[in-house]
Scaffold this motif. Sequence first.
Motif, PDB file in Angstrom:
ATOM      1  N   PHE A  23       0.785  -1.205  -0.046  1.00  0.00           N
ATOM      2  CA  PHE A  23       0.068  -0.095   0.082  1.00  0.00           C
ATOM      3  C   PHE A  23       0.858   1.326  -0.086  1.00  0.00           C
ATOM      4  O   PHE A  23       0.309   2.438   0.088  1.00  0.00           O
ATOM      5  N   GLY A  24       2.110   1.205   0.059  1.00  0.00           N
ATOM      6  CA  GLY A  24       3.047   2.136   0.062  1.00  0.00           C
ATOM      7  C   GLY A  24       4.226   2.100   0.836  1.00  0.00           C
ATOM      8  O   GLY A  24       4.459   1.124   1.423  1.00  0.00           O
ATOM      9  N   LYS A  40       3.368   8.686   5.071  1.00  0.00           N
ATOM     10  CA  LYS A  40       2.968   7.497   4.054  1.00  0.00           C
ATOM     11  C   LYS A  40       2.742   8.042   2.742  1.00  0.00           C
ATOM     12  O   LYS A  40       2.035   9.064   2.472  1.00  0.00           O
ATOM     13  N   ASN A  42       1.954   6.753  -1.485  1.00  0.00           N
ATOM     14  CA  ASN A  42       1.841   5.555  -2.091  1.00  0.00           C
ATOM     15  C   ASN A  42       2.709   5.387  -3.677  1.00  0.00           C
ATOM     16  O   ASN A  42       2.171   4.946  -4.797  1.00  0.00           O
ATOM     17  N   THR A  45       2.782   2.233  -5.995  1.00  0.00           N
ATOM     18  CA  THR A  45       1.762   1.045  -5.642  1.00  0.00           C
ATOM     19  C   THR A  45       0.731   1.278  -6.769  1.00  0.00           C
ATOM     20  O   THR A  45       0.585   2.173  -7.550  1.00  0.00           O
ATOM     21  N   GLN A  49      -5.002   7.948  -6.242  1.00  0.00           N
ATOM     22  CA  GLN A  49      -4.597   8.810  -5.278  1.00  0.00           C
ATOM     23  C   GLN A  49      -5.721   8.881  -4.236  1.00  0.00           C
ATOM     24  O   GLN A  49      -5.584   9.034  -2.929  1.00  0.00           O
ATOM     25  N   PHE A  52      -6.118   6.177  -1.814  1.00  0.00           N
ATOM     26  CA  PHE A  52      -5.022   6.276  -0.864  1.00  0.00           C
ATOM     27  C   PHE A  52      -5.725   7.129   0.203  1.00  0.00           C
ATOM     28  O   PHE A  52      -5.247   7.027   1.451  1.00  0.00           O
ATOM     29  N   HIS A 148      -5.915   1.329   5.479  1.00  0.00           N
ATOM     30  CA  HIS A 148      -6.126   1.332   4.303  1.00  0.00           C
ATOM     31  C   HIS A 148      -7.258   0.423   3.893  1.00  0.00           C
ATOM     32  O   HIS A 148      -7.976   0.636   2.824  1.00  0.00           O
TER      33      HIS A 148
END
Length: 257
Positions: A23-24, A40, A42, A45, A49, A52, A148
């Motif tokens: 997930f990032g 965090k 992304n 991945t 956006q 995310f 997430h």
Amino acid sequence: MNKEWEIKKSKITFFKCIHVGKFGETWKSDCKGKGPVTIKTNIATNITQETFLDEANILGKLHHKNIISLYGVCTESYPFYIVTEPMNGNLKGYLTTNNTTPAELVDITIQVTDGMKYLGEQDYIHCDLRAINILLGDHNTLKIANFHLAQHLNSNKYWTIEKGTKLAIRWTAPEGYALNRLSIKSDVWSFGILLWELATKGDLPYRGMTNKEAVELVSEGDHIFIPQDCPERFDQLMINCLKYYDDKRPNFKDIFD
């Protein structure tokens, strides 16, 4: 996302990448005016956006000492960042590198229970509760993180799992793959597996088995073995949380009653 959360990227200084996952990436960083932060992103991945930032939208609505605090977001250009309070590693890493005492394990259990009780009161489910997603803050404070997969139930009992959702199978309750749905009682099952992680110093659940074999075991009404040397009362709590039928599991508010 409300613009009051927006932080200029020019205020961010990256120091060290501390985790790379599907997930990032997660970085130790500094934010001018706020001090040390965790960021965090992304990068690398395959999620959008907008998806995310769903995590940031959820965190912005949650305020509890055992849930990671949102400081802001950077959304004016790609890639987007989620900026949270600074953390000192995750619980899985702590368990594998420290000789935790029974008193510490009880304290960890209480803190996670408090955070999950609050989450349920806000009508959210986490859907990925496990040691690697619990972070270490200052003064031995634990923070439930990585939202997430989290969902707001909108007063429904269950969330129907969307096609393509990648769940952590070894922590997922049987109704997740048998009925394609999750609830707060599914988080209780995951909490039961987390207790197993605590008792085994962060070992991998169902070690030696494939994901498919673990699913088959649970689908037959069985559950992961209970460690012989687990702390007092952990064994029965684990058994209660790992009941096959979700209505037989305790609520988070009842776990220590």
